[in-house]
Scaffold this motif. Structure first.
Motif, short mmCIF file in Angstrom:
data_model
loop_
_atom_site.label_atom_id
_atom_site.label_comp_id
_atom_site.label_asym_id
_atom_site.label_seq_id
_atom_site.Cartn_x
_atom_site.Cartn_y
_atom_site.Cartn_z
N ASN A 75 -4.68 -30.21 14.24
CA ASN A 75 -4.28 -28.94 12.78
C ASN A 75 -5.23 -29.15 12.21
O ASN A 75 -5.62 -30.26 11.47
CB ASN A 75 -2.48 -30.41 12.86
N ASP A 77 -4.62 -27.71 7.89
CA ASP A 77 -3.91 -27.03 6.94
C ASP A 77 -4.60 -26.79 5.36
O ASP A 77 -5.54 -27.41 5.54
CB ASP A 77 -2.59 -27.73 6.59
N TYR A 121 -6.19 -36.45 5.50
CA TYR A 121 -6.19 -36.44 6.98
C TYR A 121 -5.13 -37.48 7.09
O TYR A 121 -4.50 -37.91 6.47
CB TYR A 121 -7.64 -37.09 7.89
N VAL A 176 -2.07 -36.32 17.21
CA VAL A 176 -2.28 -35.50 16.79
C VAL A 176 -3.13 -35.53 15.22
O VAL A 176 -2.99 -36.85 14.71
CB VAL A 176 -0.50 -34.29 15.81
N SER A 178 -4.69 -34.65 11.75
CA SER A 178 -3.92 -33.35 10.59
C SER A 178 -5.53 -33.70 9.85
O SER A 178 -5.38 -34.43 9.68
CB SER A 178 -2.19 -33.53 11.06
N THR A 180 -5.74 -31.82 5.62
CA THR A 180 -5.40 -30.61 4.95
C THR A 180 -6.62 -30.50 3.76
O THR A 180 -6.69 -31.88 3.26
CB THR A 180 -3.46 -31.75 4.57
N SER A 204 0.05 -35.80 3.26
CA SER A 204 -0.96 -35.71 3.74
C SER A 204 -2.21 -37.25 4.12
O SER A 204 -2.16 -37.13 5.71
CB SER A 204 -1.49 -35.13 3.33
N GLU A 217 -0.74 -26.31 17.38
CA GLU A 217 -1.48 -25.62 15.77
C GLU A 217 -0.75 -24.50 16.12
O GLU A 217 -0.91 -23.66 17.33
CB GLU A 217 -2.91 -25.51 16.23
#
Length: 226
Positions: A75, A77, A121, A176, A178, A180, A204, A217
């Motif tokens: 993912n 962002d 992350y 997942v 992620s 950012t 985050s 995503e």
């Protein structure tokens, strides 16, 4: 020593202790974010992937034959204040515990100015974080992109085989990872940090829990519903 002199001496001592406590509290406040990140990275707390040299021994980087594969979704962002595009180059990879895997993210500075960004992350579900180890990663590092520049950022990781001995992770099929990205800013000490409120940074780092399983995503659909 008279009674008045004794009171003055006690007051001076009390003032010194009070000043020391205030100075220590301010120091802890300034150090809270880096200490929190170090703690999370060392323990896997709050969905933070665990890092450490002891986990990268060759004996641990051996795929466990016969184990079920775990699908790792990626993912991406970014903050609205950061004029970049930021995307994973793959939606997911399927890995065996102990198997190292390479993935890539792409970032492009779409502005006409050079900009420094910093990525945070986390991993969901949280119980997998202690077993998610990053060998190579761009998180929490200053990423300077020139105006219009586009770069590929590698991520080398593996899921430690000890996950197979954890009853809480027995039914985990999807994970997942992620990231950012935030625009970097300088704090009072002159160090670069994500330009975001502390609660956003902590979110985050693992406090943004998925209510119905990890999401694909670019969608609002949970993996478990696929």
């Amino acid at each position: 020593m008279t009674r008045e002199e004794m009171y003055k001496a006690k007051n001076r001592t009390l003032a010194m202790y009070t000043s020391a406590v205030i100075i220590a509290a301010v120091g802890v406040t300034y150090a809270a974010v880096p200490l929190y990140r170090m703690f999370c990275a060392a323990t896997g707390f709050a969905g933070t992937p665990k890092v450490g040299t002891g986990r990268f021994e060759s004996s641990r980087l051996v795929p466990v034959d016969g184990a079920k594969r775990i699908k790792v979704h990626f993912n991406a962002d970014k903050s609205g204040a950061l004029p970049w595009t930021f995307t994973p180059q793959q939606k997911f990879v399927s890995v065996l515990p102990g198997e190292s895997s390479l993935a890539f993210y792409s970032a492009k500075n779409t502005s006409d100015q050079d900009i420094i960004g910093i990525a945070t992350y986390n991993v969901t579900p949280d119980r997998v974080a202690p077993y998610f180890s990053k060998v190579e990663c761009f998180c929490f590092e200053e990423q300077k992109l020139l105006a219009g520049e586009e770069v590929d950022m590698p991520l080398l990781f593996f899921i430690d085989k000890d996950i197979l001995d954890d009853p809480a992770c027995r039914n985990v099929d999807d994970v997942v990872l992620s990231y950012t990205f935030f625009r970097a800013r300088r704090n009072r000490q002159g160090h670069l940090e994500p330009d975001a409120p502390e609660d956003v940074v902590q979110q985050s780092l693992g406090f943004d829990k998925y209510e119905h399983g990890p999401k694909h995503e670019g969608t609002n659909e949970s993996v478990e519903n696929k």
